[in-house]
Design a protein around this motif. Structure first.
Motif, PDB file in Angstrom:
ATOM      1  N   PHE A 191       0.850  -1.191   0.000  1.00  0.00           N
ATOM      2  CA  PHE A 191       0.000   0.000   0.000  1.00  0.00           C
ATOM      3  C   PHE A 191       0.883   1.236   0.000  1.00  0.00           C
ATOM      4  N   ALA A 192       0.532   2.221  -0.829  1.00  0.00           N
ATOM      5  CA  ALA A 192       1.264   3.486  -0.872  1.00  0.00           C
ATOM      6  C   ALA A 192       0.266   4.628  -0.997  1.00  0.00           C
ATOM      7  N   PHE A 193       0.696   5.799  -0.561  1.00  0.00           N
ATOM      8  CA  PHE A 193      -0.147   6.987  -0.684  1.00  0.00           C
ATOM      9  C   PHE A 193       0.735   8.218  -0.780  1.00  0.00           C
ATOM     10  N   SER A 194       0.172   9.271  -1.352  1.00  0.00           N
ATOM     11  CA  SER A 194       0.846  10.573  -1.352  1.00  0.00           C
ATOM     12  C   SER A 194       0.439  11.310  -0.091  1.00  0.00           C
ATOM     13  N   ARG A 195       1.387  11.765   0.689  1.00  0.00           N
ATOM     14  CA  ARG A 195       1.068  12.526   1.888  1.00  0.00           C
ATOM     15  C   ARG A 195       0.461  13.879   1.502  1.00  0.00           C
ATOM     16  N   PHE A 196      -0.196  14.507   2.455  1.00  0.00           N
ATOM     17  CA  PHE A 196      -0.774  15.821   2.182  1.00  0.00           C
ATOM     18  C   PHE A 196       0.313  16.762   1.663  1.00  0.00           C
ATOM     19  N   GLY A 197      -0.011  17.477   0.574  1.00  0.00           N
ATOM     20  CA  GLY A 197       0.949  18.390  -0.038  1.00  0.00           C
ATOM     21  C   GLY A 197       1.741  17.780  -1.171  1.00  0.00           C
ATOM     22  N   TYR A 198       1.497  16.496  -1.467  1.00  0.00           N
ATOM     23  CA  TYR A 198       2.272  15.795  -2.491  1.00  0.00           C
ATOM     24  C   TYR A 198       1.350  15.097  -3.484  1.00  0.00           C
TER      25      TYR A 198
END
Length: 262
Positions: A57-64
Motif C-alpha cells: 500500500f502506498a499513498f501521497s502525503r498531504f501536499g504531495y
C-alpha cells in the motif's frame, strides 16, 4: 495497481494498492521521500509485491502528488506530526492487521518516529531506505543546491509532472529543512531509542543527503535488532539505483518477520 483515495478530516489522500488485502496477507506500507509521491515509486511497489507476496500500500502525503495541499510554511516538526497524527489514521482506515513500514528518506524518518512513539502492535518491522535521524552539514548543502536547481534549473518543471501543487511540495520540504531552527527541532535519537521492532536500514555510500553516520547512530541508539546494508556507489534512491539488492534484502527480512511459527 488498484487506485483509490482516503478521506480524513484534514482532506483527501490519493492511494494505491498492489496484491492481496490485509485480510489475506501482511501489508507493506510505503512512505515516500520529501519530494516523492505515490507515482514516483514507479515500478517498485509492483516488484516488491511480487518479491515478497505481501500486499503493498502506498499513498501521497498531504501536499504531495494528487493529495490535497497544505498551508505553508510547514511546521518544523512536520515529520513528527505526520508520524503521530496522520499515519495512525491511514493505517486504521486501510484496515491494517499486520505488516511493516517501508520508508524512503523523509518517509524513513516518519516510519522511525511512528515506531518509536506510537504503540501499534500491527507494525512488526521497519525497512528504512536512506533515512535521516539528524541533520548533517553536507546534507543541508545538498538541499540548498536543490533549491538553486528548482529556482534556476529544470527541477521545478520535472517535479510539476508529479505534484498537483509543485510549489507546496517543494517549498514545504525545502523551506523546513533550510530553516535555521530545523536542526534543533529534528533530533530523532529519543524516537529510535524506543523502537521495539526489527529494523532493516539500507543506504548508498554515495548519498549526497546523508552519510553512514545515520546508520551508525541507529545501530548505537536502537534497542531493537538492527540490520544494515550499505551499498557502494549508490546515491539517495537505492530502490531505483540498486533494485535487485534492495528487493532481495527486503524479501529475506519480510520472510523472517512473517514466516509462520513452527
Amino acid at each position: 495497481m488498484t487506485p483509490g483515495e482516503i478521506l480524513l478530516a484534514e482532506g483527501r489522500l490519493e492511494t494505491g494498492w498492489w496484491g492481496p488485502g490485509p485480510e489475506a496477507a501482511p501489508t507493506i506500507v510505503l512512505l515516500h521521500e520529501g519530494l516523492g509521491s505515490l507515482g514516483l515509486w514507479r515500478d517498485f511497489p509492483a516488484r516488491l509485491q511480487a518479491a515478497t507476496g505481501c500486499g503493498v500500500f502506498a499513498f501521497s502525503r498531504f501536499g504531495y502528488g494528487g493529495s490535497d495541499p497544505v498551508p505553508l510554511p510547514r511546521p518544523l516538526d512536520y515529520m513528527q506530526r505526520e508520524a503521530r497524527e496522520v499515519l495512525p489514521q491511514v493505517l486504521d482506515t486501510i484496515g491494517l492487521r499486520r505488516g511493516l513500514l517501508l520508508g524512503h528518506s523523509d518517509g524513513g524518518s516518519i516510519a522511525a518516529i511512528h515506531a518509536g512513539s506510537v504503540q501499534d502492535f500491527r507494525v512488526q518491522g521497519l525497512v528504512l531506505l536512506a533515512p535521516h535521524f539528524f541533520t548533517e552539514t553536507a546534507g543541508l548543502a545538498a538541499i540548498a543546491e536543490a533549491r538553486r536547481r528548482y529556482e534556476e534549473g529544470d527541477l521545478r518543471a520535472r517535479l510539476a509532472r508529479h505534484h498537483r501543487d509543485v510549489d507546496v511540495a517543494f517549498r514545504g520540504w525545502n523551506g523546513a529543512w533550510l530553516d535555521p531552527g530545523f536542526p534543533a527541532a529534528f533530533d530523532l535519537l529519543p524516537d529510535i531509542a524506543h523502537i521495539r521492532v526489527p529494523v532493516l536500514a539500507i543506504q548508498g555510500e554515495a548519498d549526497p543527503y546523508g552519510t553512514a553516520a545515520q546508520l551508525q547512530v541507529l545501530e548505537r541508539e536502537a534497542y531493537c535488532p538492527v540490520e544494515v546494508l550499505l551499498l557502494p556507489g549508490i546515491g539517495h534512491t537505492p530502490q531505483a539505483e540498486a533494485p535487485e539488492a534492495v528487493l532481495a534484502a527486503v524479501r529475506e527480512f519480510s520472510d523472517r518477520l512473517f514466516r509462520p511459527a513452527e
